[in-house]
Scaffold this active site. Structure first.
Site, short mmCIF file in Angstrom:
data_model
loop_
_atom_site.label_atom_id
_atom_site.label_comp_id
_atom_site.label_asym_id
_atom_site.label_seq_id
_atom_site.Cartn_x
_atom_site.Cartn_y
_atom_site.Cartn_z
CD1 TRP A 101 -2.34 -2.19 1.57
CD2 TRP A 101 -3.04 -1.00 -0.19
NE1 TRP A 101 -3.38 -2.87 0.98
CE2 TRP A 101 -3.83 -2.18 -0.08
CE3 TRP A 101 -3.30 -0.11 -1.23
CZ2 TRP A 101 -4.87 -2.47 -0.98
CZ3 TRP A 101 -4.34 -0.40 -2.13
CH2 TRP A 101 -5.10 -1.57 -1.99
CG ASP A 171 -3.77 4.10 3.72
OD1 ASP A 171 -4.81 3.87 4.35
OD2 ASP A 171 -3.49 3.54 2.64
CE LYS A 195 -9.61 -2.65 2.95
NZ LYS A 195 -8.43 -1.86 2.74
C1 LIG Z 1 -7.86 -1.43 1.34
C2 LIG Z 1 -6.74 -0.46 1.43
C3 LIG Z 1 -6.57 0.56 0.48
C4 LIG Z 1 -7.46 0.68 -0.73
O1 LIG Z 1 -8.67 1.26 -0.39
P1 LIG Z 1 -9.75 1.59 -1.50
O2 LIG Z 1 -10.97 1.86 -0.69
O3 LIG Z 1 -9.90 0.41 -2.40
O4 LIG Z 1 -9.29 2.79 -2.24
C5 LIG Z 1 -5.53 1.44 0.65
N1 LIG Z 1 -4.71 1.37 1.69
C6 LIG Z 1 -4.83 0.41 2.63
C7 LIG Z 1 -3.88 0.36 3.78
C8 LIG Z 1 -5.86 -0.54 2.52
O5 LIG Z 1 -5.99 -1.50 3.46
#
Ligand SMILES: *Cc1c(COP(=O)(O)O)cnc(C)c1O
Length: 359
Positions: A101, A171, A195
């Site tokens: 990521w 993030d 999530k």
């Molecule tokens: C799932 C995830 C993403 C992607 O998220 P989207 O909603 O598909 O844009 C980005 N960063 C992390 C750490 C994730 O777990």
């Protein structure tokens, strides 16, 4: 019958939340409407929106000088939206590379600025978080970006990096609300809801107010944090139903005793699984112990030819979505807030049983 769903996202939801949403589907609180049929500017939805914001602020103890935005586009959109909103007058940003990521964030940011990779754990296949002392930060950087929980690699920061006057951007998609965090240590926190917070379609951005004046003029209005903050995230129609369900998740978290209480449960769940992984050589988790994720636990069977049989047997016992990410293979158990400890216990018992039969 409900399964134990170990999906990395969209992921397991608290059953109570699903029941409430089902019960309120046709008629929300005597309004005669489903939430998805409401005007986002009507008083019913505004009350849902305001309560979700207030509950989230209370749960994460978000200080008054931070705005909470309910946007769309997911964390992947934020990979572009973050630089656009923070680069005014600057051309460099620092990124720490801890896995898949982080790599995506870096690749996208390169479209907008010079990216300095301040630290990376690529040398050991992304199995650890580089110590803060090793980071080579740029004095004139617009921000420092980290991914505090690598959902694919299963690597999690157990500490808040100190970046001095340079705003720290995180993030937190896959571990937000799973543990107590000090929001004041960050300039910006963002994540997709799917999530640990609710259904897909909602993106959370928490941004310190003094950072709202740094957007490039080209920033699209719908992604312009200052404009969205001024419009209560309603420059465009927000993801109303997803916001409502996330609000129900926040109420559920309060009923669990808040973030401190859910964190204790998450520690217990993760310990149960990691203790077993450490006690056997039949399964392997490669992540350095102090950097292991409590939310996403990747592991490999020492004999990969048994993968299919493992997944099949798990499914027969009501456990699904254990297959690892296609980029790394093996298995991954995502054990978010809504995964009960019984789910983890059932998984560990199955893993022991499988080892006895095949080890
Ligand atoms: C799932 C995830 C993403 C992607 O998220 P989207 O909603 O598909 O844009 C980005 N960063 C992390 C750490 C994730 O777990």
């Amino acid at each position: 019958m409900r399964v134990f769903n170990f999906s990395a996202g969209p992921a397991v939801m608290p059953e109570d939340v699903l029941r409430t949403a089902a019960a309120e589907m046709l008629d929300w609180h005597g309004s005669g409407m489903s939430v998805m049929e409401m005007s986002h500017r009507g008083k019913e939805f505004i009350s849902i929106y305001d309560k979700a914001q207030a509950d989230l602020r209370g749960l994460l103890k978000i200080p008054a000088n931070y705005k909470i935005l309910f946007l769309q586009g997911g964390a992947i959109a934020e990979n572009a939206i973050v630089p656009m909103n923070l680069l005014l007058g600057r051309s460099t940003a620092d990124y720490v590379n801890t896995g898949e990521w982080s790599k995506k964030s870096i690749k996208e940011a390169k479209k907008y600025c010079t990216v300095n990779v301040a630290a990376s754990s690529e040398d050991q296949n992304f199995t650890y978080v580089p110590a803060r002392e090793t980071w080579e930060l740029t004095r004139e950087a617009a921000f420092v970006h980290v991914c505090t929980n690598e959902t694919i690699g299963g690597v999690e920061y157990q500490w808040t990096p100190d970046t001095g006057d340079v705003p720290l951007v995180a993030d937190m998609s896959s571990h937000i609300m799973s543990r107590v965090i000090d929001v004041s240590g960050y300039g910006v926190i963002y994540g997709g809801a799917q999530k640990n917070m609710g259904p897909a379609g909602l993106t959370l951005v928490i941004v310190r107010e003094d950072l709202l004046d740094r957007a490039l003029p080209m920033t699209p209005t719908a992604f312009h944090w200052k404009e969205q903050a001024a419009a209560d995230s309603m420059v465009n129609t927000p993801a109303t139903y997803a916001i409502y369900v996330a609000g129900l998740v926040f109420e559920w978290l309060q009923a669990q005793g808040g973030i401190e209480a859910i964190e204790r449960k998450n520690i217990a769940k993760a310990e149960l699984l990691y203790e077993y992984l450490d006690a056997t050589s039949f399964y392997v988790n490669p992540v350095r112990k102090e950097d292991r994720s409590r939310m996403n636990v990747p592991f490999k069977l020492s004999d990969e030819s048994l993968d299919e049989a493992f997944l099949k047997g798990a499914k027969e016992r009501g456990m699904v979505q254990l297959k690892g990410h296609r980029s790394v293979g093996g298995m991954r158990a995502s054990i978010y807030n809504a995964m009960p400890i019984e789910g983890v216990r059932t998984l560990v018992e199955y893993m022991q049983d499988f080892e006895q039969r095949h080890g």
